[in-house]
Write a protein that holds these residues in place. Structure first.
Motif, PDB file in Angstrom:
ATOM      1  N   SER A   1      32.186  29.471  82.391  1.00  0.00           N
ATOM      2  CA  SER A   1      31.689  28.501  81.420  1.00  0.00           C
ATOM      3  C   SER A   1      32.605  27.286  81.413  1.00  0.00           C
ATOM      4  O   SER A   1      33.804  27.394  81.142  1.00  0.00           O
ATOM      5  N   ARG A   2      32.054  26.116  81.722  1.00  0.00           N
ATOM      6  CA  ARG A   2      32.870  24.904  81.721  1.00  0.00           C
ATOM      7  C   ARG A   2      32.033  23.719  81.274  1.00  0.00           C
ATOM      8  O   ARG A   2      30.988  23.429  81.830  1.00  0.00           O
ATOM      9  N   SER A   3      32.518  23.075  80.256  1.00  0.00           N
ATOM     10  CA  SER A   3      31.881  21.865  79.754  1.00  0.00           C
ATOM     11  C   SER A   3      32.538  20.633  80.349  1.00  0.00           C
ATOM     12  O   SER A   3      31.867  19.660  80.681  1.00  0.00           O
TER      13      SER A   3
ATOM     14  N   TYR B   1      36.483  32.149  84.613  1.00  0.00           N
ATOM     15  CA  TYR B   1      35.982  31.447  83.420  1.00  0.00           C
ATOM     16  C   TYR B   1      34.849  30.518  83.847  1.00  0.00           C
ATOM     17  O   TYR B   1      35.025  29.301  83.975  1.00  0.00           O
TER      18      TYR B   1
ATOM     19  N   ARG C   1      37.216  29.298  88.284  1.00  0.00           N
ATOM     20  CA  ARG C   1      35.780  29.200  88.007  1.00  0.00           C
ATOM     21  C   ARG C   1      35.122  30.570  87.999  1.00  0.00           C
ATOM     22  O   ARG C   1      34.162  30.791  87.267  1.00  0.00           O
TER      23      ARG C   1
ATOM     24  N   THR D   1      36.921  26.486  78.559  1.00  0.00           N
ATOM     25  CA  THR D   1      35.667  25.756  78.777  1.00  0.00           C
ATOM     26  C   THR D   1      35.935  24.268  78.970  1.00  0.00           C
ATOM     27  O   THR D   1      35.137  23.551  79.569  1.00  0.00           O
ATOM     28  N   TYR D   2      37.090  23.806  78.484  1.00  0.00           N
ATOM     29  CA  TYR D   2      37.463  22.398  78.550  1.00  0.00           C
ATOM     30  C   TYR D   2      38.843  22.335  79.210  1.00  0.00           C
ATOM     31  O   TYR D   2      39.856  22.542  78.552  1.00  0.00           O
ATOM     32  N   ARG D   3      38.909  22.048  80.506  1.00  0.00           N
ATOM     33  CA  ARG D   3      40.154  22.303  81.233  1.00  0.00           C
ATOM     34  C   ARG D   3      40.516  21.209  82.236  1.00  0.00           C
ATOM     35  O   ARG D   3      39.662  20.552  82.815  1.00  0.00           O
TER      36      ARG D   3
ATOM     37  N   SER E   1      26.389  31.522  74.245  1.00  0.00           N
ATOM     38  CA  SER E   1      27.843  31.478  74.062  1.00  0.00           C
ATOM     39  C   SER E   1      28.126  31.776  72.601  1.00  0.00           C
ATOM     40  O   SER E   1      27.607  31.091  71.710  1.00  0.00           O
TER      41      SER E   1
ATOM     42  N   GLU F   1      35.772  19.628  83.222  1.00  0.00           N
ATOM     43  CA  GLU F   1      36.786  20.114  84.159  1.00  0.00           C
ATOM     44  C   GLU F   1      37.293  18.972  85.026  1.00  0.00           C
ATOM     45  O   GLU F   1      36.517  18.184  85.563  1.00  0.00           O
TER      46      GLU F   1
ATOM     47  N   ASP G   1      38.501  32.411  76.739  1.00  0.00           N
ATOM     48  CA  ASP G   1      37.085  32.197  77.008  1.00  0.00           C
ATOM     49  C   ASP G   1      36.570  30.940  76.299  1.00  0.00           C
ATOM     50  O   ASP G   1      35.572  30.355  76.726  1.00  0.00           O
ATOM     51  N   HIS G   2      37.241  30.541  75.246  1.00  0.00           N
ATOM     52  CA  HIS G   2      36.868  29.321  74.528  1.00  0.00           C
ATOM     53  C   HIS G   2      37.596  28.107  75.099  1.00  0.00           C
ATOM     54  O   HIS G   2      36.966  27.149  75.553  1.00  0.00           O
TER      55      HIS G   2
END
Length: 456
Positions: free
Chosen positions: A368-370, A366, A363, A347-349, A295, A372, A343-344
């Protein structure tokens, strides 16, 4: 990450008593079979386990039905540690506890006894029966053909760790994070072979580490730098409640509008700077000139904070207010556009949509997810829950548009002067007082992809 994670923990002396942390490196057949079955699922991408199975005599209705049955078992439960600042402590995951018990028990009957109460008994019985049925399949297709290469690897890895004194790097992380570990709790490391692969995989949880190791692995310095990367996530998670609260306040009282998204990035950026930066440089003699993480946001931020990390390590200083302020300043100075890049921030949504299909679509767009969270109701209660999180807030309105948009406007003071036309499609974005982005989509006929494109 540019390589899959592998985790390994070493003998370590710390604490007032000087007691050493015991670690046990072993092969766990029960865990390996569990992971094998997971990888056969239609929900998993193509992998070497699927390939071996699909080409074998076991690719029959009987075993495919067992895989489908495994997929349907309700074994995923969790609870959060609500006294900790939001997102700073990993929630309990029942699937991980089951894997922990597979590692630490000698047979499936012991596993059942250890795991009663974690999931319903009927589910537990079905799970053990499926594992039992697949054990000879796994052994014939995977373990026995690779045993000759895999078992010497375990000895080689242990020897390498002793020669390089890698326990020192764990102590480094312990001091840097101002974290702790009860030396009476051992670490259980379960490894299993990964044939016909150019990478390695791993997961860390509780006091357990699991890793699939490619059978032709040679590059131990890269491997061990990634090992320590993952170990540093554990040390970050094991910070005391007091340390977590202090760090949370250090970020919140910083006036920069970038502090929230810098904070969201912190865990990965630090683990990368320490593991892929510091550890790799020590083992290799010079820093890795390639990407440290796959990333760009994590990779670039880790490299920006790396000199400060090295300075703190040299001075044996733990993370403090000055470190946090320096970290945020580097984020703001070098990457001022990031808080507007989907895209940044995606990741936190936190997603609110009355169309469940939207969650899968997001998903896909995007992946990439840290962090959710998601809910299928746009209501006063769901909006209140959303507002309490520091995540990017996405609200998709596709029915009763005027009513829902009016409700949303009433719940965010930043929208007081906002005017909208409920009959016109739009995407609206605003930075809230908590320094998170709010994205509102009013959907009529256009696709979600089209409406998200309006934010760019």
């Amino acid at each position: 990450m540019k390589q899959s994670f592998f985790v390994f923990l070493l003998l370590l002396s710390f604490g007032a008593s000087g007691q050493k942390v015991n670690f046990n490196i072993k092969y766990s057949e029960q865990l390996a079979v569990f992971v094998f079955i997971q990888n056969l699922s239609d929900n998993y991408p193509e992998n070497v386990f699927k390939t071996e199975f699909s080409q074998s005599k076991y690719n029959t209705k009987k075993y495919k039905d067992l895989v489908s049955q495994f997929d349907q078992l309700p074994i995923d439960y969790s609870y959060s540690f609500d006294e900790y600042p939001y997102g700073s402590k990993i929630p309990m995951q029942s699937r991980d506890i089951l894997k922990k018990n597979l590692i630490e028990t000698k047979n499936l009957n012991d596993f059942k006894l250890r795991s009663i109460g974690i999931i319903p008994n009927a589910t537990l019985q079905s799970l053990t029966e499926i594992i039992s049925a697949f054990t000879p399949v796994y052994n014939e297709l995977i373990y026995i053909p690779n045993k000759g290469q895999f078992e010497p690897q375990l000895k080689d890895l242990s020897q390498y760790s002793r020669e390089k004194n890698l326990e020192d790097y764990f102590q480094t992380g312990l001091s840097f994070y101002h974290s702790s570990w009860d030396a009476s709790i051992p670490f259980e490391i379960a490894l299993y072979p990964l044939p016909n692969s150019t990478g390695f995989t791993a997961q860390a949880f509780y006091n357990n580490f699991i890793s699939a190791v490619q059978t032709n692995l040679k590059d131990y310095k890269s491997l061990f730098s990634v090992m320590l990367h993952e170990t540093y996530h554990i040390l970050y998670d094991e910070q005391s409640l007091e340390v977590k609260k202090e760090m949370d306040q250090n970020f919140k009282k910083n006036p920069s509008k970038y502090s929230n998204y810098a904070y969201q990035l912190l865990n990965e950026a630090l683990a990368t700077a320490l593991g892929n930066g510091y550890v790799y440089e020590k083992l290799n003699g010079k820093a890795d000139p390639n990407d440290w993480y796959n990333s760009q946001y994590i990779d670039l931020m880790a490299k920006q904070i790396y000199p400060t990390v090295k300075e703190y390590i040299a001075l044996k200083k733990p993370i403090d207010q000055n470190f946090v302020d320096t970290y945020i300043r580097l984020y703001e100075t070098h990457f001022p556009n990031w808080i507007d890049e989907l895209d940044h921030i995606m990741t936190y949504r936190y997603i609110l949509s009355e169309n469940r299909k939207d969650f899968n679509m997001i998903r896909q767009m995007y992946p990439s997810r840290s962090s959710e969270e998601s809910e299928t109701e746009i209501s006063l209660l769901s909006l209140e829950k959303m507002k309490k999180t520091p995540l990017t807030k996405i609200i998709i309105v596709s029915q009763n548009n005027n009513e829902k948009l009016s409700l949303i406007k009433s719940q965010f003071k930043e929208l007081k002067q906002w005017n909208f036309n409920p009959d016109k499609e739009f995407g609206y974005k605003i930075l809230l007082e908590d320094k998170s982005q709010l994205l509102i989509i009013n959907q009529q006929k256009s696709s979600l992809q089209t409406l998200f494109a309006t934010f760019k």
